[in-house]
Scaffold this motif. Sequence first.
Motif, PDB file in Angstrom:
ATOM      1  N   TRP A  22       0.756  -1.246   0.257  1.00 28.76           N
ATOM      2  CA  TRP A  22      -0.149   0.068  -0.027  1.00 28.76           C
ATOM      3  C   TRP A  22       0.839   1.210   0.014  1.00 28.76           C
ATOM      4  CZ3 TRP A  22      -4.346   0.710   4.218  1.00 28.76           C
ATOM      5  CH2 TRP A  22      -4.795   1.898   4.280  1.00 28.76           C
ATOM      6  N   GLN A  23       2.156   1.308   0.952  1.00 29.99           N
ATOM      7  CA  GLN A  23       2.617   2.594   1.042  1.00 29.99           C
ATOM      8  C   GLN A  23       3.566   2.724  -0.332  1.00 29.99           C
ATOM      9  OE1 GLN A  23       3.062   4.754   3.675  1.00 29.99           O
ATOM     10  NE2 GLN A  23       4.180   5.856   1.835  1.00 29.99           N
ATOM     11  N   TYR A  26       1.160   4.220  -2.913  1.00 24.59           N
ATOM     12  CA  TYR A  26       1.127   5.522  -2.817  1.00 24.59           C
ATOM     13  C   TYR A  26       2.213   6.383  -3.284  1.00 24.59           C
ATOM     14  CZ  TYR A  26       0.823   9.777  -0.122  1.00 24.59           C
ATOM     15  OH  TYR A  26       0.887  11.098   0.238  1.00 24.59           O
ATOM     16  N   TRP A  27       3.410   5.902  -2.889  1.00 22.89           N
ATOM     17  CA  TRP A  27       4.491   6.573  -3.312  1.00 22.89           C
ATOM     18  C   TRP A  27       4.531   6.781  -4.801  1.00 22.89           C
ATOM     19  CZ3 TRP A  27       8.327   3.795   0.537  1.00 22.89           C
ATOM     20  CH2 TRP A  27       8.377   4.299   1.652  1.00 22.89           C
ATOM     21  N   ASP A  31      -1.191  11.597  -4.295  1.00 22.60           N
ATOM     22  CA  ASP A  31      -2.305  12.053  -3.612  1.00 22.60           C
ATOM     23  C   ASP A  31      -3.545  12.086  -4.677  1.00 22.60           C
ATOM     24  OD1 ASP A  31      -1.506  12.238  -0.927  1.00 22.60           O
ATOM     25  OD2 ASP A  31      -0.448  14.188  -1.176  1.00 22.60           O
ATOM     26  N   LEU A  34      -4.778   8.202  -4.084  1.00 25.31           N
ATOM     27  CA  LEU A  34      -4.684   7.244  -2.856  1.00 25.31           C
ATOM     28  C   LEU A  34      -4.339   8.274  -1.887  1.00 25.31           C
ATOM     29  CD1 LEU A  34      -2.559   3.982  -3.968  1.00 25.31           C
ATOM     30  CD2 LEU A  34      -5.243   4.198  -3.212  1.00 25.31           C
ATOM     31  N   ARG A  35      -4.189   7.678  -0.462  1.00 28.80           N
ATOM     32  CA  ARG A  35      -3.872   8.315   0.645  1.00 28.80           C
ATOM     33  C   ARG A  35      -2.961   6.933   1.150  1.00 28.80           C
ATOM     34  NH1 ARG A  35      -5.423  12.162  -1.533  1.00 28.80           N
ATOM     35  NH2 ARG A  35      -6.800  13.483  -0.853  1.00 28.80           N
ATOM     36  N   SER A  36      -1.918   7.385   2.032  1.00 33.33           N
ATOM     37  CA  SER A  36      -1.130   6.350   2.707  1.00 33.33           C
ATOM     38  C   SER A  36      -1.646   5.853   3.881  1.00 33.33           C
ATOM     39  CB  SER A  36       0.250   7.362   3.153  1.00 33.33           C
ATOM     40  OG  SER A  36       0.024   8.055   4.329  1.00 33.33           O
ATOM     41  N   PRO A  37      -1.195   4.812   4.242  1.00 39.61           N
ATOM     42  CA  PRO A  37      -1.672   4.035   5.417  1.00 39.61           C
ATOM     43  C   PRO A  37      -1.608   5.013   6.583  1.00 39.61           C
ATOM     44  CG  PRO A  37      -0.089   2.504   4.330  1.00 39.61           C
ATOM     45  CD  PRO A  37      -0.021   3.968   3.594  1.00 39.61           C
ATOM     46  N   GLN A  39      -2.153   8.306   6.782  1.00 42.47           N
ATOM     47  CA  GLN A  39      -3.014   9.212   6.733  1.00 42.47           C
ATOM     48  C   GLN A  39      -4.556   8.682   6.508  1.00 42.47           C
ATOM     49  OE1 GLN A  39      -1.771  10.394   2.451  1.00 42.47           O
ATOM     50  NE2 GLN A  39      -1.283  12.356   3.235  1.00 42.47           N
ATOM     51  N   THR A  40      -4.726   7.457   6.094  1.00 47.52           N
ATOM     52  CA  THR A  40      -5.832   6.688   6.335  1.00 47.52           C
ATOM     53  C   THR A  40      -6.293   6.504   7.635  1.00 47.52           C
ATOM     54  OG1 THR A  40      -5.706   5.793   3.937  1.00 47.52           O
ATOM     55  CG2 THR A  40      -7.373   4.868   5.282  1.00 47.52           C
ATOM     56  N   ASP A 217      -9.958  10.859   1.010  1.00 43.87           N
ATOM     57  CA  ASP A 217      -9.928  10.314   2.284  1.00 43.87           C
ATOM     58  C   ASP A 217     -11.029   9.562   2.906  1.00 43.87           C
ATOM     59  OD1 ASP A 217      -7.410  11.918   3.238  1.00 43.87           O
ATOM     60  OD2 ASP A 217      -8.675  13.553   2.523  1.00 43.87           O
TER      61      ASP A 217
END
Length: 248
Positions: A22-23, A26-27, A31, A34-37, A39-40, A217
């Motif tokens: 997931w990370q 996201y990278w 944004d 997706l959102r990072s773990p 942020q979520t 989000d």
Amino acid sequence: MSGSQTALRNAAILILLVLICWQLLYWDVGDIALRSPAQTLTYVGTLLTGDMIWPHLWETMRAFVMALILAIFAGLAIGFTLGYNRSAAQTFEPILVAFYSIPKITLYPILLLIFGLGISAKVAFGTIHGIIPIALFTMNAVRNVRPVLIKTGKVMQLSQVDMVRSVLFPAALPEIFTGLRVGFSLTLIGTLLGEMFASQSGLGFLLMNAIGLHNIDLIMAITLLLVIFAATVSSVLLFYDRKLHKQK
């Protein structure tokens, strides 16, 4: 290492791999989609400490529990009837299989005409997703009960109710539980789909609104909550499913 410890270790490894993937995704995406773990999880905490999501969460759980109860009772009744009565099974089993192969979303307009936009339509849509696999698993489980057990019940002159309660249900329980596990997942999917396409409340409704507003989000937070709930309950059911099969 015990079986429960092994299961916990495997679950922890799986969660870690999911978070890493997931990370990394996201990278790569950013944004925009997706959102990072982190942020979520932060946004999930904000949702759960606020008042906005709880009425929708309660509505979804209420509809899902009602649909699951209906699917279980109806599925078991159909499964035991067809499994014990071979002539009825020859007639109705092809109908069940054919109905199971139909994309259920095509039936939703009919359900809306019958039940309207309230909770009844969501419950009905969730039920029709879960009832068929429970019925089919139960029917096959009853068919596979050792004939000597059924003959013993007949020799003892058990009534059909006593035959089901004392002979068929205990002998077929492992396979029946597998059907209940599958039915749980499909009933949840059906309930959420019902909320997404024609509802004014619930997590599915909230998710569709978030998609329409491109609220990433909220989309990520609701998706994570649903995944956590479904994965947790499914893991518990799978644990007991394997335990029952080992005891068989």
